[in-house]
Design a protein around this motif. Structure first.
Motif, PDB file in Angstrom:
ATOM      1  N   ALA A  79       0.835  -1.208   0.000  1.00  0.00           N
ATOM      2  CA  ALA A  79       0.000   0.000   0.000  1.00  0.00           C
ATOM      3  C   ALA A  79       0.865   1.252   0.000  1.00  0.00           C
ATOM      4  N   LEU A  80       1.976   1.227   0.752  1.00  0.00           N
ATOM      5  CA  LEU A  80       2.892   2.365   0.791  1.00  0.00           C
ATOM      6  C   LEU A  80       3.522   2.605  -0.575  1.00  0.00           C
ATOM      7  N   LEU A  81       3.997   1.546  -1.207  1.00  0.00           N
ATOM      8  CA  LEU A  81       4.627   1.685  -2.524  1.00  0.00           C
ATOM      9  C   LEU A  81       3.617   2.157  -3.561  1.00  0.00           C
ATOM     10  N   ASP A  82       2.400   1.646  -3.499  1.00  0.00           N
ATOM     11  CA  ASP A  82       1.361   2.059  -4.447  1.00  0.00           C
ATOM     12  C   ASP A  82       1.028   3.541  -4.271  1.00  0.00           C
ATOM     13  N   THR A  83       0.958   3.998  -3.021  1.00  0.00           N
ATOM     14  CA  THR A  83       0.660   5.408  -2.753  1.00  0.00           C
ATOM     15  C   THR A  83       1.799   6.316  -3.211  1.00  0.00           C
ATOM     16  N   LEU A  84       3.049   5.887  -2.934  1.00  0.00           N
ATOM     17  CA  LEU A  84       4.195   6.669  -3.382  1.00  0.00           C
ATOM     18  C   LEU A  84       4.261   6.742  -4.901  1.00  0.00           C
ATOM     19  N   LYS A  85       3.954   5.636  -5.564  1.00  0.00           N
ATOM     20  CA  LYS A  85       3.927   5.617  -7.030  1.00  0.00           C
ATOM     21  C   LYS A  85       2.867   6.574  -7.553  1.00  0.00           C
ATOM     22  N   ALA A 236      -2.130  13.314  -1.260  1.00  0.00           N
ATOM     23  CA  ALA A 236      -1.986  12.445  -0.090  1.00  0.00           C
ATOM     24  C   ALA A 236      -3.262  12.411   0.745  1.00  0.00           C
ATOM     25  N   ALA A 237      -4.046  13.496   0.689  1.00  0.00           N
ATOM     26  CA  ALA A 237      -5.283  13.556   1.471  1.00  0.00           C
ATOM     27  C   ALA A 237      -6.450  12.836   0.805  1.00  0.00           C
ATOM     28  N   MET A 238      -6.237  12.335  -0.405  1.00  0.00           N
ATOM     29  CA  MET A 238      -7.323  11.637  -1.092  1.00  0.00           C
ATOM     30  C   MET A 238      -7.651  10.328  -0.366  1.00  0.00           C
ATOM     31  N   PRO A 239      -8.921  10.079  -0.074  1.00  0.00           N
ATOM     32  CA  PRO A 239      -9.286   8.823   0.621  1.00  0.00           C
ATOM     33  C   PRO A 239      -9.176   7.589  -0.252  1.00  0.00           C
ATOM     34  N   SER A 240      -8.931   7.782  -1.551  1.00  0.00           N
ATOM     35  CA  SER A 240      -8.864   6.642  -2.472  1.00  0.00           C
ATOM     36  C   SER A 240      -7.470   6.050  -2.605  1.00  0.00           C
ATOM     37  N   THR A 241      -6.450   6.662  -1.977  1.00  0.00           N
ATOM     38  CA  THR A 241      -5.109   6.095  -2.054  1.00  0.00           C
ATOM     39  C   THR A 241      -5.057   4.782  -1.265  1.00  0.00           C
ATOM     40  N   ALA A 242      -4.139   3.919  -1.641  1.00  0.00           N
ATOM     41  CA  ALA A 242      -4.066   2.590  -1.027  1.00  0.00           C
ATOM     42  C   ALA A 242      -3.783   2.674   0.470  1.00  0.00           C
ATOM     43  N   LEU A 243      -2.903   3.594   0.863  1.00  0.00           N
ATOM     44  CA  LEU A 243      -2.550   3.707   2.276  1.00  0.00           C
ATOM     45  C   LEU A 243      -3.703   4.300   3.084  1.00  0.00           C
ATOM     46  N   ALA A 244      -4.427   5.255   2.494  1.00  0.00           N
ATOM     47  CA  ALA A 244      -5.588   5.827   3.184  1.00  0.00           C
ATOM     48  C   ALA A 244      -6.674   4.772   3.380  1.00  0.00           C
ATOM     49  N   LYS A 245      -6.868   3.911   2.389  1.00  0.00           N
ATOM     50  CA  LYS A 245      -7.844   2.833   2.530  1.00  0.00           C
ATOM     51  C   LYS A 245      -7.426   1.847   3.616  1.00  0.00           C
ATOM     52  N   LEU A 246      -6.117   1.557   3.680  1.00  0.00           N
ATOM     53  CA  LEU A 246      -5.623   0.645   4.712  1.00  0.00           C
ATOM     54  C   LEU A 246      -5.864   1.224   6.104  1.00  0.00           C
ATOM     55  N   ILE A 247      -5.648   2.521   6.255  1.00  0.00           N
ATOM     56  CA  ILE A 247      -5.901   3.177   7.546  1.00  0.00           C
ATOM     57  C   ILE A 247      -7.373   3.094   7.902  1.00  0.00           C
ATOM     58  N   ALA A 248      -8.244   3.375   6.928  1.00  0.00           N
ATOM     59  CA  ALA A 248      -9.689   3.336   7.184  1.00  0.00           C
ATOM     60  C   ALA A 248     -10.154   1.927   7.544  1.00  0.00           C
ATOM     61  N   ASP A 249      -9.567   0.917   6.910  1.00  0.00           N
ATOM     62  CA  ASP A 249      -9.972  -0.465   7.185  1.00  0.00           C
ATOM     63  C   ASP A 249      -9.575  -0.925   8.582  1.00  0.00           C
ATOM     64  N   ASN A 250      -8.560  -0.273   9.174  1.00  0.00           N
ATOM     65  CA  ASN A 250      -8.060  -0.701  10.481  1.00  0.00           C
ATOM     66  C   ASN A 250      -8.521   0.184  11.627  1.00  0.00           C
ATOM     67  N   VAL A 251      -9.423   1.122  11.346  1.00  0.00           N
ATOM     68  CA  VAL A 251      -9.861   2.050  12.399  1.00  0.00           C
ATOM     69  C   VAL A 251     -10.560   1.309  13.533  1.00  0.00           C
ATOM     70  N   GLU A 252     -11.402   0.359  13.204  1.00  0.00           N
ATOM     71  CA  GLU A 252     -12.215  -0.305  14.230  1.00  0.00           C
ATOM     72  C   GLU A 252     -11.825  -1.767  14.424  1.00  0.00           C
ATOM     73  N   ARG A 253     -10.541  -2.044  14.369  1.00  0.00           N
ATOM     74  CA  ARG A 253     -10.084  -3.398  14.695  1.00  0.00           C
ATOM     75  C   ARG A 253     -10.349  -3.691  16.165  1.00  0.00           C
ATOM     76  N   TYR A 268       2.178   7.458   7.726  1.00  0.00           N
ATOM     77  CA  TYR A 268       1.769   8.112   6.486  1.00  0.00           C
ATOM     78  C   TYR A 268       2.187   9.582   6.503  1.00  0.00           C
ATOM     79  N   THR A 269       2.010  10.227   7.650  1.00  0.00           N
ATOM     80  CA  THR A 269       2.405  11.637   7.784  1.00  0.00           C
ATOM     81  C   THR A 269       3.905  11.808   7.583  1.00  0.00           C
ATOM     82  N   ILE A 270       4.699  10.917   8.175  1.00  0.00           N
ATOM     83  CA  ILE A 270       6.152  10.992   8.025  1.00  0.00           C
ATOM     84  C   ILE A 270       6.561  10.808   6.569  1.00  0.00           C
ATOM     85  N   VAL A 271       5.912   9.857   5.881  1.00  0.00           N
ATOM     86  CA  VAL A 271       6.207   9.609   4.464  1.00  0.00           C
ATOM     87  C   VAL A 271       5.881  10.852   3.632  1.00  0.00           C
TER      88      VAL A 271
END
Length: 292
Positions: A79-85, A236-253, A268-271
Protein backbone atom coordinates in the motif's frame (compact mmCIF):
# COMPACT_ATOMS: atom_id res chain seq x y z
CA UNK A 1 9.57 61.71 27.77
CA UNK A 2 5.87 62.19 27.05
CA UNK A 3 6.48 61.33 23.38
CA UNK A 4 8.15 58.04 24.32
CA UNK A 5 5.29 57.23 26.70
CA UNK A 6 2.73 57.86 23.95
CA UNK A 7 4.66 55.65 21.52
CA UNK A 8 4.85 52.87 24.11
CA UNK A 9 1.12 53.16 24.81
CA UNK A 10 0.32 53.06 21.08
CA UNK A 11 2.49 49.97 20.58
CA UNK A 12 0.79 48.28 23.52
CA UNK A 13 -2.65 49.06 22.11
CA UNK A 14 -1.63 47.72 18.69
CA UNK A 15 -0.23 44.58 20.28
CA UNK A 16 -3.45 44.03 22.25
CA UNK A 17 -5.55 44.61 19.12
CA UNK A 18 -3.44 42.17 17.12
CA UNK A 19 -3.66 39.57 19.88
CA UNK A 20 -7.43 40.03 20.03
CA UNK A 21 -7.73 39.31 16.31
CA UNK A 22 -5.42 36.27 16.62
CA UNK A 23 -7.16 34.81 19.67
CA UNK A 24 -10.00 33.01 17.78
CA UNK A 25 -7.43 31.49 15.38
CA UNK A 26 -5.17 30.41 18.27
CA UNK A 27 -8.12 28.81 20.08
CA UNK A 28 -9.21 27.04 16.89
CA UNK A 29 -5.66 25.83 16.26
CA UNK A 30 -5.35 24.47 19.79
CA UNK A 31 -8.78 22.80 19.91
CA UNK A 32 -9.19 21.51 16.37
CA UNK A 33 -5.56 20.88 15.32
CA UNK A 34 -3.03 20.58 18.15
CA UNK A 35 -5.28 18.58 20.49
CA UNK A 36 -6.25 15.96 17.83
CA UNK A 37 -2.59 15.68 16.76
CA UNK A 38 -1.47 15.10 20.35
CA UNK A 39 -4.32 12.69 21.04
CA UNK A 40 -3.62 10.63 17.90
CA UNK A 41 0.07 10.46 18.84
CA UNK A 42 -0.90 9.23 22.31
CA UNK A 43 -3.18 6.58 20.80
CA UNK A 44 -0.42 5.33 18.49
CA UNK A 45 1.72 4.39 21.50
CA UNK A 46 -1.16 3.06 23.61
CA UNK A 47 -3.47 0.08 23.66
CA UNK A 48 -7.13 1.03 24.02
CA UNK A 49 -9.78 -1.25 25.47
CA UNK A 50 -13.51 -0.62 25.70
CA UNK A 51 -14.98 -1.64 29.02
CA UNK A 52 -18.39 -3.29 29.27
CA UNK A 53 -19.49 -0.83 31.93
CA UNK A 54 -18.54 2.00 29.59
CA UNK A 55 -15.51 4.14 28.96
CA UNK A 56 -12.12 3.53 27.40
CA UNK A 57 -9.08 2.25 29.24
CA UNK A 58 -5.67 2.96 27.77
CA UNK A 59 -2.34 1.41 28.63
CA UNK A 60 1.08 2.43 27.37
CA UNK A 61 2.31 0.08 24.62
CA UNK A 62 5.37 1.93 23.37
CA UNK A 63 6.28 1.18 19.75
CA UNK A 64 4.33 -2.08 19.71
CA UNK A 65 1.91 -0.90 17.02
CA UNK A 66 4.74 0.29 14.78
CA UNK A 67 6.51 -3.03 15.22
CA UNK A 68 3.38 -4.91 14.15
CA UNK A 69 3.03 -2.69 11.07
CA UNK A 70 6.49 -3.61 9.77
CA UNK A 71 6.62 -7.23 10.93
CA UNK A 72 3.04 -8.55 10.78
CA UNK A 73 1.07 -6.44 8.31
CA UNK A 74 1.56 -7.86 4.82
CA UNK A 75 -0.54 -5.06 3.27
CA UNK A 76 1.45 -2.07 4.54
CA UNK A 77 4.50 -2.15 2.22
CA UNK A 78 2.44 -2.76 -1.00
CA UNK A 79 0.00 0.00 0.00
CA UNK A 80 2.89 2.36 0.79
CA UNK A 81 4.63 1.68 -2.52
CA UNK A 82 1.36 2.06 -4.45
CA UNK A 83 0.66 5.41 -2.75
CA UNK A 84 4.19 6.67 -3.38
CA UNK A 85 3.93 5.62 -7.03
CA UNK A 86 0.61 7.46 -7.32
CA UNK A 87 2.04 10.68 -5.83
CA UNK A 88 5.36 10.42 -7.73
CA UNK A 89 3.64 10.01 -11.11
CA UNK A 90 0.70 12.37 -10.58
CA UNK A 91 2.53 15.38 -9.09
CA UNK A 92 4.87 16.20 -12.02
CA UNK A 93 2.10 15.52 -14.54
CA UNK A 94 -0.29 17.87 -12.73
CA UNK A 95 2.41 20.56 -12.53
CA UNK A 96 3.32 20.25 -16.22
CA UNK A 97 -0.35 20.31 -17.26
CA UNK A 98 -0.95 23.34 -15.02
CA UNK A 99 1.97 25.29 -16.52
CA UNK A 100 0.88 24.50 -20.10
CA UNK A 101 -2.78 25.37 -19.49
CA UNK A 102 -1.87 28.53 -17.57
CA UNK A 103 0.35 29.72 -20.43
CA UNK A 104 -2.46 29.05 -22.90
CA UNK A 105 -4.97 30.90 -20.73
CA UNK A 106 -2.56 33.82 -20.37
CA UNK A 107 -2.58 34.29 -24.14
CA UNK A 108 -6.38 34.26 -24.50
CA UNK A 109 -7.32 37.81 -25.58
CA UNK A 110 -10.95 37.65 -24.46
CA UNK A 111 -12.96 35.58 -22.01
CA UNK A 112 -10.13 34.89 -19.56
CA UNK A 113 -12.57 34.95 -16.65
CA UNK A 114 -14.80 32.33 -18.28
CA UNK A 115 -11.93 29.94 -18.98
CA UNK A 116 -10.51 30.40 -15.49
CA UNK A 117 -13.89 29.51 -14.01
CA UNK A 118 -14.14 26.56 -16.38
CA UNK A 119 -10.83 25.07 -15.24
CA UNK A 120 -11.53 25.85 -11.57
CA UNK A 121 -15.07 24.43 -11.68
CA UNK A 122 -13.95 20.82 -10.92
CA UNK A 123 -12.36 22.03 -7.69
CA UNK A 124 -15.74 23.37 -6.57
CA UNK A 125 -17.82 20.27 -7.41
CA UNK A 126 -15.23 17.63 -6.51
CA UNK A 127 -16.69 14.83 -4.40
CA UNK A 128 -16.18 11.17 -3.73
CA UNK A 129 -18.98 9.84 -5.99
CA UNK A 130 -18.04 12.19 -8.85
CA UNK A 131 -14.35 11.29 -8.69
CA UNK A 132 -15.07 7.56 -8.41
CA UNK A 133 -16.97 7.76 -11.71
CA UNK A 134 -14.46 9.98 -13.48
CA UNK A 135 -11.29 8.12 -12.48
CA UNK A 136 -12.84 4.69 -12.43
CA UNK A 137 -12.83 1.96 -15.05
CA UNK A 138 -15.43 3.78 -17.16
CA UNK A 139 -13.08 6.72 -17.85
CA UNK A 140 -10.17 4.40 -18.58
CA UNK A 141 -12.26 2.31 -21.00
CA UNK A 142 -13.40 5.45 -22.85
CA UNK A 143 -9.81 6.67 -23.25
CA UNK A 144 -8.59 3.27 -24.40
CA UNK A 145 -11.49 2.90 -26.83
CA UNK A 146 -10.94 6.35 -28.34
CA UNK A 147 -7.18 5.96 -28.78
CA UNK A 148 -6.82 2.20 -28.96
CA UNK A 149 -4.16 2.32 -31.68
CA UNK A 150 -2.03 4.78 -29.72
CA UNK A 151 -2.57 2.73 -26.57
CA UNK A 152 -1.28 -0.42 -28.27
CA UNK A 153 1.78 1.38 -29.62
CA UNK A 154 2.63 2.69 -26.13
CA UNK A 155 2.23 -0.80 -24.64
CA UNK A 156 4.84 -2.15 -27.07
CA UNK A 157 7.44 0.44 -26.03
CA UNK A 158 10.14 -0.34 -23.40
CA UNK A 159 8.71 -0.50 -19.90
CA UNK A 160 10.65 2.53 -18.66
CA UNK A 161 8.87 4.64 -21.32
CA UNK A 162 5.48 2.89 -21.50
CA UNK A 163 4.78 2.90 -17.74
CA UNK A 164 4.54 6.71 -17.27
CA UNK A 165 2.80 7.19 -20.63
CA UNK A 166 0.17 4.57 -19.84
CA UNK A 167 -0.27 6.17 -16.45
CA UNK A 168 -1.05 9.49 -18.18
CA UNK A 169 -3.65 7.77 -20.38
CA UNK A 170 -5.27 6.01 -17.44
CA UNK A 171 -5.34 9.11 -15.21
CA UNK A 172 -5.80 11.99 -17.66
CA UNK A 173 -9.14 12.92 -16.07
CA UNK A 174 -7.56 12.95 -12.60
CA UNK A 175 -4.65 15.11 -13.80
CA UNK A 176 -6.95 17.72 -15.34
CA UNK A 177 -9.39 17.53 -12.43
CA UNK A 178 -6.72 18.33 -9.84
CA UNK A 179 -5.06 21.17 -11.80
CA UNK A 180 -7.55 23.97 -11.06
CA UNK A 181 -5.85 25.66 -8.11
CA UNK A 182 -2.39 25.21 -9.63
CA UNK A 183 -3.48 26.82 -12.90
CA UNK A 184 -4.72 29.92 -11.09
CA UNK A 185 -1.53 30.24 -9.02
CA UNK A 186 0.76 29.87 -12.05
CA UNK A 187 -1.44 32.19 -14.09
CA UNK A 188 -1.04 34.85 -11.41
CA UNK A 189 2.73 34.32 -11.59
CA UNK A 190 2.73 34.70 -15.37
CA UNK A 191 0.90 38.01 -15.13
CA UNK A 192 3.58 39.35 -12.76
CA UNK A 193 6.31 39.01 -15.42
CA UNK A 194 6.97 42.35 -17.16
CA UNK A 195 6.29 42.29 -20.89
CA UNK A 196 9.35 44.45 -21.73
CA UNK A 197 11.54 41.49 -20.66
CA UNK A 198 9.94 39.34 -23.36
CA UNK A 199 10.23 42.14 -25.91
CA UNK A 200 13.93 42.63 -25.14
CA UNK A 201 14.56 38.88 -25.46
CA UNK A 202 12.76 38.77 -28.81
CA UNK A 203 14.79 41.70 -30.10
CA UNK A 204 17.99 39.87 -29.08
CA UNK A 205 16.87 36.91 -31.18
CA UNK A 206 15.88 34.49 -28.40
CA UNK A 207 13.61 31.63 -29.45
CA UNK A 208 10.40 30.72 -27.64
CA UNK A 209 12.15 27.74 -26.03
CA UNK A 210 14.98 29.94 -24.75
CA UNK A 211 12.53 32.57 -23.48
CA UNK A 212 10.66 29.92 -21.49
CA UNK A 213 13.75 28.45 -19.80
CA UNK A 214 15.61 31.73 -19.26
CA UNK A 215 12.72 34.06 -18.36
CA UNK A 216 9.38 32.33 -17.76
CA UNK A 217 10.51 29.30 -15.77
CA UNK A 218 12.87 31.17 -13.37
CA UNK A 219 10.10 33.66 -12.59
CA UNK A 220 7.59 30.83 -12.07
CA UNK A 221 9.85 28.65 -9.91
CA UNK A 222 8.47 29.95 -6.54
CA UNK A 223 4.92 29.43 -7.83
CA UNK A 224 5.74 25.94 -9.08
CA UNK A 225 7.27 25.10 -5.69
CA UNK A 226 4.09 26.26 -3.96
CA UNK A 227 1.97 24.24 -6.41
CA UNK A 228 4.18 21.18 -5.92
CA UNK A 229 3.74 21.25 -2.14
CA UNK A 230 0.01 21.87 -2.49
CA UNK A 231 -0.34 19.02 -5.00
CA UNK A 232 1.48 16.48 -2.82
CA UNK A 233 -0.66 17.37 0.21
CA UNK A 234 -3.83 17.34 -1.89
CA UNK A 235 -3.08 13.93 -3.42
CA UNK A 236 -1.99 12.44 -0.09
CA UNK A 237 -5.28 13.56 1.47
CA UNK A 238 -7.32 11.64 -1.09
CA UNK A 239 -9.29 8.82 0.62
CA UNK A 240 -8.86 6.64 -2.47
CA UNK A 241 -5.11 6.09 -2.05
CA UNK A 242 -4.07 2.59 -1.03
CA UNK A 243 -2.55 3.71 2.28
CA UNK A 244 -5.59 5.83 3.18
CA UNK A 245 -7.84 2.83 2.53
CA UNK A 246 -5.62 0.65 4.71
CA UNK A 247 -5.90 3.18 7.55
CA UNK A 248 -9.69 3.34 7.18
CA UNK A 249 -9.97 -0.46 7.19
CA UNK A 250 -8.06 -0.70 10.48
CA UNK A 251 -9.86 2.05 12.40
CA UNK A 252 -12.22 -0.30 14.23
CA UNK A 253 -10.08 -3.40 14.70
CA UNK A 254 -11.41 -5.09 17.80
CA UNK A 255 -7.95 -6.22 18.96
CA UNK A 256 -6.26 -2.82 18.47
CA UNK A 257 -9.05 -0.28 18.50
CA UNK A 258 -7.88 3.06 17.00
CA UNK A 259 -4.26 2.52 18.10
CA UNK A 260 -3.17 0.63 15.00
CA UNK A 261 -4.79 3.08 12.59
CA UNK A 262 -3.25 6.00 14.53
CA UNK A 263 0.21 4.45 14.11
CA UNK A 264 -0.47 3.96 10.39
CA UNK A 265 -1.57 7.60 10.13
CA UNK A 266 1.64 8.83 11.73
CA UNK A 267 3.76 6.71 9.41
CA UNK A 268 1.77 8.11 6.49
CA UNK A 269 2.41 11.64 7.78
CA UNK A 270 6.15 10.99 8.02
CA UNK A 271 6.21 9.61 4.46
CA UNK A 272 4.34 12.68 3.15
CA UNK A 273 6.76 15.01 4.98
CA UNK A 274 9.70 13.21 3.37
CA UNK A 275 8.09 13.56 -0.06
CA UNK A 276 7.51 17.26 0.61
CA UNK A 277 11.19 17.61 1.51
CA UNK A 278 12.19 15.99 -1.78
CA UNK A 279 9.82 18.30 -3.71
CA UNK A 280 11.28 21.32 -1.91
CA UNK A 281 14.86 20.29 -2.74
CA UNK A 282 13.99 19.70 -6.40
CA UNK A 283 12.00 22.88 -6.97
CA UNK A 284 13.61 25.40 -4.63
CA UNK A 285 15.23 28.47 -6.15
CA UNK A 286 18.92 27.96 -6.75
CA UNK A 287 21.41 30.83 -6.57
CA UNK A 288 23.82 30.63 -9.43
CA UNK A 289 27.45 31.24 -8.60
CA UNK A 290 28.69 34.43 -10.14
CA UNK A 291 32.08 34.43 -11.78
CA UNK A 292 34.65 36.62 -10.10
Amino acid sequence: MKKKTRETTLRTKNAISGLAFLTPWIIGLAVFTLYPIGYSMMMSVSKLEFKIEGGIQSSFAGLEMYRKIFTEDAHFIPALLDTLKFIAFSTPMILVASVILAMLLNKVPKGKGFFRALFFFPVVVVSGPVMSKLIGNDATMLIQAGDYGVYQVIQNLPEIISTPLLYVFDNVVLILWYSGVQILIILAGLQKINKPIYEAASIDGASGWQIFWKITFPHLRPMILLCGIYTVVDLAAMPSTALAKLIADNVERTDMMYSYSAALSWLYTIVVLIVLGVVFLLLKERKEKQDA
